[in-house]
Design an enzyme around this catalytic site. Sequence first.
Site, short mmCIF file in Angstrom:
data_model
loop_
_atom_site.label_atom_id
_atom_site.label_comp_id
_atom_site.label_asym_id
_atom_site.label_seq_id
_atom_site.Cartn_x
_atom_site.Cartn_y
_atom_site.Cartn_z
NE ARG A 139 46.71 62.79 85.46
CZ ARG A 139 45.97 63.44 86.37
NH1 ARG A 139 45.16 64.40 86.01
NH2 ARG A 139 46.05 63.13 87.64
NE ARG A 141 36.72 75.27 99.91
CZ ARG A 141 37.42 75.26 101.04
NH1 ARG A 141 38.35 74.36 101.23
NH2 ARG A 141 37.24 76.17 101.94
CE LYS A 152 43.08 67.63 79.43
NZ LYS A 152 43.08 66.65 80.50
C1 BTN Z 1 44.83 63.66 79.81
O1 BTN Z 1 44.82 64.89 79.94
O2 BTN Z 1 43.96 62.97 80.35
C2 BTN Z 1 45.92 63.03 79.01
C3 BTN Z 1 45.58 62.95 77.55
C4 BTN Z 1 46.68 62.34 76.71
C5 BTN Z 1 46.25 62.08 75.28
C6 BTN Z 1 47.38 61.63 74.43
S1 BTN Z 1 46.96 61.61 72.71
C7 BTN Z 1 48.45 60.78 72.35
C8 BTN Z 1 48.66 59.74 73.43
N1 BTN Z 1 47.96 58.52 73.13
C9 BTN Z 1 46.95 58.28 73.98
O3 BTN Z 1 46.19 57.30 73.93
N2 BTN Z 1 46.90 59.25 74.90
C10 BTN Z 1 47.94 60.24 74.70
#
Ligand code: BTN
Length: 276
Positions: A71, A271, A136
């Site tokens: 993200r 926080r 995570k």
């Molecule tokens: C996040 O938490 O930032 C989202 C991560 C998403 C990763 C997955 S792996 C399969 C798909 N292909 C990508 O390039 N990203 C998602």
Amino acid sequence: MNNILSEKLNIKISKAQIELELISNKIVELPEVFYFDEIDSTNQWLLSNLSSIGGKKLLCVAEKQLSGRGRAGREWSSPSGANIYMSFTCVSPVKGKDVSALSLIIGLALVRILNRKGVTGLALKWPNDVILNNKKLAGVLIEARMIAGVLVLVVGVGINVKMPVGFELQAERGWADLVDFDVSLADRNHLIAMLYKECSEMIKVFFERGFSGFRDEWMGCDAFAGQEVVILDHGKRVCSGKEVGVDEQGYLLVQSGSDINRIISGDVSLRAASND
Ligand code: BTN
């Protein structure tokens, strides 16, 4: 055959194995499965191939991503033969529908599947992180395109199964994987098929009835419930206060004094006392 040997033989992700798992688990509408030893990003591959899909559902999986993305333009570490990188398509049947709660649903699907495999200590961090013991474990990235007047969504999921030592993930509290549980690299074909099935069924319900039926279950997994949080949007502080769950649309609720802020997008973090 002993377990170690059978794990070695079946350790790789396999298109045929995923298809077999999908068929034997009676998935209603079989997707076309695409497998790559190595690819830039499974999300990107689907986005680049959407115009040729017609009405078909597609599932793309890879052993390694060269430019895995997360993200907000972040990188998603995607070493070879270690994790799950999968993306699939779904079509929003309702024009103009707010689909932002979909990422909450996908996180919930993942928690359901992993709970069934005996993984404990899971929680969800709004909007779409799966957390294991405060770190995570998995993330969801949903990207959308209009194709011939239809909204097509590409749902990407990354799950850390057995991260090689030395790999860092772009997550503020480091990463978790599944090494402490009875889930091995050899289980990945099964997990991919199960997650695809669970997501398909939950997405169908979501498109028909919205998020409200999933709200209580999501709140039961909420990693930050009742805690003091800060909301950032592209690095800028939006608000802070007590996290009090999500509403019927899946928006995050943050209480500040007698006000409740409804957060539509952003990053949540705890926080620190120094931020008060
Ligand atoms: C996040 O938490 O930032 C989202 C991560 C998403 C990763 C997955 S792996 C399969 C798909 N292909 C990508 O390039 N990203 C998602």
